[in-house]
Design an enzyme around this catalytic site. Sequence first.
Site, PDB file in Angstrom:
ATOM      1  N   SER A  75       0.844  -1.193   0.000  1.00 17.21           N
ATOM      2  CA  SER A  75       0.000   0.000   0.000  1.00 17.21           C
ATOM      3  C   SER A  75       0.882   1.247   0.000  1.00 17.21           C
ATOM      4  O   SER A  75       2.103   1.182   0.085  1.00 17.21           O
ATOM      5  CB  SER A  75      -0.908   0.006   1.229  1.00 17.21           C
ATOM      6  OG  SER A  75      -0.199   0.437   2.374  1.00 17.21           O
ATOM      7  N   CYS A  76       0.240   2.396  -0.047  1.00 17.63           N
ATOM      8  CA  CYS A  76       0.971   3.661  -0.109  1.00 17.63           C
ATOM      9  C   CYS A  76       1.273   4.236   1.271  1.00 17.63           C
ATOM     10  O   CYS A  76       1.733   5.368   1.392  1.00 17.63           O
ATOM     11  CB  CYS A  76       0.185   4.685  -0.926  1.00 17.63           C
ATOM     12  SG  CYS A  76      -1.426   5.080  -0.211  1.00 17.63           S
ATOM     13  N   LEU A  77       1.007   3.463   2.339  1.00 17.76           N
ATOM     14  CA  LEU A  77       1.267   3.928   3.690  1.00 17.76           C
ATOM     15  C   LEU A  77       2.654   3.471   4.148  1.00 17.76           C
ATOM     16  O   LEU A  77       2.971   2.280   4.073  1.00 17.76           O
ATOM     17  CB  LEU A  77       0.211   3.380   4.652  1.00 17.76           C
ATOM     18  CG  LEU A  77      -1.234   3.822   4.418  1.00 17.76           C
ATOM     19  CD1 LEU A  77      -2.158   3.131   5.411  1.00 17.76           C
ATOM     20  CD2 LEU A  77      -1.348   5.333   4.530  1.00 17.76           C
ATOM     21  N   HIS A 104      -7.047   0.248  -1.073  1.00 19.44           N
ATOM     22  CA  HIS A 104      -6.715   0.283  -2.506  1.00 19.44           C
ATOM     23  C   HIS A 104      -7.641  -0.632  -3.315  1.00 19.44           C
ATOM     24  O   HIS A 104      -7.315  -0.992  -4.447  1.00 19.44           O
ATOM     25  CB  HIS A 104      -5.260  -0.112  -2.759  1.00 19.44           C
ATOM     26  CG  HIS A 104      -4.249   0.881  -2.248  1.00 19.44           C
ATOM     27  ND1 HIS A 104      -4.479   2.232  -2.227  1.00 19.44           N
ATOM     28  CD2 HIS A 104      -3.005   0.709  -1.746  1.00 19.44           C
ATOM     29  CE1 HIS A 104      -3.417   2.846  -1.735  1.00 19.44           C
ATOM     30  NE2 HIS A 104      -2.503   1.947  -1.419  1.00 19.44           N
TER      31      HIS A 104
END
Length: 457
Positions: A387-389, A429
């Site tokens: 993910s983008c975290l 997502h």
Amino acid sequence: MTLHGHKTGFGLPPILRSATADLLTRRGAFLLEWVHRYGSPLNLIWPDALQENLAALEGTLVDSRIAHAIYYGAKVNKSPGLMQAALAAGAGIDVSSLYELRDARRLGADGARLVATGPAKTRAFHQELLDCKALISVDSPEELEDLVALLPADGGPQPILLRLQPQDQKKNRFGMPADAVIHSLARLAGENRLRFDGLHFHLSGYRWENRLAALNETAELIAEARQMGFSPTIIDIGGGLPIQYVDEAKYQAHLAAKAPEDYRTGKIPDSFYPYGGALSAADWLRELLQAEMSKGPSVARYLVREGLTLAMEPGRALADQAAISVFRILRVKALGPDTHVIFLEGSSFSACETWFASEFLIDPILVSATGAAVRSSPVRAYLAGHSCLDEDVISNRWLTFPTAPRAGDLIVYANTGGYQMDLLENEFHRHPMPARFCVTEDAEGRPNLVPDTIGEV
């Protein structure tokens, strides 16, 4: 397959039951095929492992001649197969939500096999618990009043427990102190629609000595309740039985050698689950039963003498060795000359330990996509979701792989059945939730997958 540790000599390879070890060491091709077919991550369940764990606990109780009621704490895993296995083996189910209750009922559990011990029950949850006469642990005087307000005028007696907050748990928000228990008993004296069956407590931590202290306090209240005219029959000690993820000696060596530079954060977590504890769940229970209470007899003799049933709600201890989680490597990215991050494909793994500032201290297992590891220098890396975290991290601990992981290889975490598998799962997502299957054997002894859904188990 390659097992690895975070630094030479101090690795934490998982304890594996034979069925899991066989799949990982001899039948890795099945894992690769399954991930190709069903996606990553893939959660695999062995319901028979739960039944083995249950049998071990029951053996200890039977040896001590103790009347008992074991409820599987279903909150640790969303698997219907594990719930069904518990029911098939004669255990009950501890349900912590309306939805767990409905699943248990769909699997055939009647109210006599159900207990609800959670502290924050909704009105709808209360109503359906009352409808099937499940045993309800009442967390507070306020919950007791909520329950009374829902009771039908002409209903039969509804069984309840009162949840004690032991003296050394005063900072805990769960349960009620002894004086509130007495107050609630006085309230129950005039309410014949409720039947007081006994007391319940659930403690943080994994020391049986803390349960012994709580049992001493509980025994005093049981005696007082009888003097008030009640006939309690149950003491419920909750859960918190330990399980052994890794070898004790290896675990102690690892803890002694740990250093801030072993973590990408440069910080050692403040606390860990006791992954390499000295006692199995059955041994822990035996120690508790043999321990002497403050007024003389052992716990076991007290329970037998007083005609009390010992109830408990193991979750993690019953899911021990019952599941693995399989991930496909998406990419291995170099961060520096000797450090990497390995991105794992799919919905974020519920590495709840890292989200709670701790660490899941067992080493993952690398399964090569080609069946044979390519010779290389060791690779030092941590594991991340895709993910983008930035905090979507599965392992903050630096892990040393003797051979280089590559995209398409598999990373397997063993023994993820207790909370690790789905506590924090989500469709971030818009990735679908991980597929979940029960592992069985076909007529030729080959592993086979059955969808882990209520319609299939």
